[in-house]
Design an enzyme around this catalytic site. Sequence first.
Site, mmCIF file in Angstrom:
data_model
loop_
_atom_site.group_PDB
_atom_site.id
_atom_site.type_symbol
_atom_site.label_atom_id
_atom_site.label_comp_id
_atom_site.label_asym_id
_atom_site.label_seq_id
_atom_site.Cartn_x
_atom_site.Cartn_y
_atom_site.Cartn_z
ATOM 1 N N LYS A 44 -20.465 -37.806 -9.911
ATOM 2 C CA LYS A 44 -19.225 -37.578 -9.147
ATOM 3 C C LYS A 44 -18.795 -38.840 -8.406
ATOM 4 O O LYS A 44 -17.635 -39.250 -8.479
ATOM 5 C CB LYS A 44 -19.439 -36.445 -8.130
ATOM 6 C CG LYS A 44 -18.324 -36.346 -7.098
ATOM 7 C CD LYS A 44 -18.577 -35.260 -6.071
ATOM 8 C CE LYS A 44 -19.533 -35.627 -4.976
ATOM 9 N NZ LYS A 44 -18.959 -36.188 -3.747
ATOM 10 N N ASN A 45 -19.730 -39.443 -7.667
ATOM 11 C CA ASN A 45 -19.315 -40.547 -6.795
ATOM 12 C C ASN A 45 -19.000 -41.821 -7.568
ATOM 13 O O ASN A 45 -18.287 -42.683 -7.056
ATOM 14 C CB ASN A 45 -20.363 -40.771 -5.690
ATOM 15 C CG ASN A 45 -20.342 -39.616 -4.694
ATOM 16 O OD1 ASN A 45 -19.359 -38.885 -4.615
ATOM 17 N ND2 ASN A 45 -21.430 -39.443 -3.959
ATOM 18 N N CYS A 138 -15.071 -35.202 8.523
ATOM 19 C CA CYS A 138 -15.285 -34.056 7.637
ATOM 20 C C CYS A 138 -16.485 -33.302 8.167
ATOM 21 O O CYS A 138 -17.034 -33.656 9.208
ATOM 22 C CB CYS A 138 -15.472 -34.502 6.202
ATOM 23 S SG CYS A 138 -17.021 -35.317 5.913
ATOM 24 N N ARG A 143 -17.129 -40.301 10.093
ATOM 25 C CA ARG A 143 -16.854 -41.152 8.939
ATOM 26 C C ARG A 143 -15.696 -42.126 9.148
ATOM 27 O O ARG A 143 -14.650 -42.042 8.488
ATOM 28 C CB ARG A 143 -16.655 -40.286 7.687
ATOM 29 C CG ARG A 143 -17.824 -39.348 7.473
ATOM 30 C CD ARG A 143 -17.731 -38.557 6.213
ATOM 31 N NE ARG A 143 -18.092 -39.306 5.023
ATOM 32 C CZ ARG A 143 -18.126 -38.776 3.814
ATOM 33 N NH1 ARG A 143 -17.815 -37.526 3.641
ATOM 34 N NH2 ARG A 143 -18.463 -39.497 2.771
ATOM 35 N N LEU A 147 -15.348 -50.658 8.665
ATOM 36 C CA LEU A 147 -15.943 -51.723 7.840
ATOM 37 C C LEU A 147 -15.025 -52.093 6.680
ATOM 38 O O LEU A 147 -14.926 -53.263 6.299
ATOM 39 C CB LEU A 147 -17.322 -51.296 7.325
ATOM 40 C CG LEU A 147 -18.358 -50.993 8.410
ATOM 41 C CD1 LEU A 147 -19.624 -50.402 7.800
ATOM 42 C CD2 LEU A 147 -18.696 -52.268 9.182
ATOM 43 N N ASP A 331 -27.766 -37.277 0.322
ATOM 44 C CA ASP A 331 -27.222 -36.171 -0.479
ATOM 45 C C ASP A 331 -28.308 -35.226 -0.994
ATOM 46 O O ASP A 331 -28.005 -34.128 -1.461
ATOM 47 C CB ASP A 331 -26.412 -36.717 -1.672
ATOM 48 C CG ASP A 331 -25.176 -37.467 -1.217
ATOM 49 O OD1 ASP A 331 -24.736 -37.244 -0.073
ATOM 50 O OD2 ASP A 331 -24.656 -38.283 -2.003
ATOM 51 N N ARG A 423 -16.766 -28.863 -5.513
ATOM 52 C CA ARG A 423 -16.413 -30.279 -5.344
ATOM 53 C C ARG A 423 -17.376 -31.173 -6.112
ATOM 54 O O ARG A 423 -17.011 -32.278 -6.497
ATOM 55 C CB ARG A 423 -16.487 -30.671 -3.860
ATOM 56 C CG ARG A 423 -15.498 -29.955 -2.989
ATOM 57 C CD ARG A 423 -15.537 -30.495 -1.592
ATOM 58 N NE ARG A 423 -15.086 -31.886 -1.610
ATOM 59 C CZ ARG A 423 -14.780 -32.591 -0.549
ATOM 60 N NH1 ARG A 423 -14.863 -32.050 0.634
ATOM 61 N NH2 ARG A 423 -14.391 -33.842 -0.648
#
Length: 472
Positions: A44-45, A138, A143, A147, A331, A423
């Site tokens: 996903k990422n 979130c 978050r 940066l 995660d 998701r």
Amino acid sequence: MEDRPITLSPSLSNTHSSSEEDKTVLEIWGGASLHGHVGISGAKNSALVIMAGALLCSQDCLIRNVPALADVTRMAEILSALGVKLERQGNSLLVNASHIAQSKAPYELVSQLRASFFVIGPLLARLGVARIPLPGGCAIGARPVDLHVRGLQAMGADVQIDHGIVNAYLSGRNKRLQGAKIYLDYPSVGATETLMMAATLAEGETIIENAAQEPEVADLANFCRAMGAKIRGAGTNTITILGVPSLHTTDYAIVPDRVEAGTFLVAGAITHSEISLSPVVPDHLTAVIAKLQAIGAQIIEDAPNRLRIVPGHRYVATDIETLPYPGFPTDMQAPLMALLTLSDGDSVITETVFENRFGHVAELTRMGADIRVKGTHAIVRGVPMLSGAPVVATDLRASASLVLAGLAAQGKTTVQGLHHLDRGYENLTAKLQKLGANLQRTQLGADGDSPLVLPDPTTVPTVTKPGVTKPA
Ligand code: EPU
């Protein structure tokens, strides 16, 4: 790709927690043994950031192994809103950003998907201007994006934040970002990716120090290199990018999802079942495999890119601290916690990456787990069994943790909040059913109505004719 329509799964077109979705639950009858093999989807990422990276190129980019996930659909909607043409066929996504009509991303979409902020780097590099709403916090933390912003400023962008929108401009004659030496205070995955993408089209050399080393950063770098970018060191803490004037068409397959693979390893462990998974890159799972072995499971690489879990009869407690890669991934914290609730002794889990990632604790406790949270630490005292209960998922990885707990619990667990699960896990219900788990997704009707059994909305769509898709 002139006038080609965006073709995405209609079942994923709205992933908000609507009242309809609130009625959809996953019912799990725990205790079944799993067996067999499970296929792991694309990461996903990687998919999300590589889709943003396709904005860097004015020609067709074919991205393969893209999982059918709600977040991917959301990212496609954002690219589409910028004027990019997309076409999905099974797990392949063709992206053509020859014409970017908009430099401003819509707030309604960015606020739903934090990863969409990553378009700021490519947009600025391509157009010399980008206006992206701050994504906001979130469920897992505030978050911030400081940066990302400071890095773009170091590369010569003028960045101002007004009324919740990050406005970034390039001035000067040729409107190109300038190579720079950037030290990140923290090895942020997103900031590393934003700055690496921006630097591919900058004038001169950019060096990112204390860069994130996650496999998805290396995957993005490989994708950019396949388009002609000059990048060295991705996957280490120093990345060097020599800017080029433009990038060209490519055909690229993204890496397997290490978090999905880790989740299935825990599914095997928690149900005391032997299962195998592929494709995986075992090196991406080193920290997770080490912890599963410390707890008492055996993980064997029985073929290239394939892992088999041989469960233990009983499991013992272990301590875990989440860290940037190659440390233990945040995660996997919630999924592994489910297993530790059933392991003998006390485990201390320390979450250092996100400040609010213990949403699953209260729900696991409802199932009989013994967990106490003190600041960034969760102390898990192993119990002999969990009992099924109605539970609510608070975020993506929390939802996976509850499904895993449900597979091992006695009796029936009903998981609500499935929009979180959709998701990030492609076809999870069907994959677990194929392994022998006893679960189904249902929509609760009015009192007394029989529940309606539903398919996974994350089933891979196939294009039938332009603009129409149906589940495979
Ligand atoms: N941070 C800052 N300032 C910044 C950027 C980050 O303070 O400008 C902080 C964050 O607030 C957080 C920490 O740095 O406390 C780490 O954030 P990072 O930027 O590394 O994470 P991310 O890019 O926002 C990605 C994944 C996450 C994964 C983290 C860490 C994507 C789309 N998301 O987020 O995935 O947990 O890296 O590995 O790539 C998930 O899949 O469930 C998920 C949350």
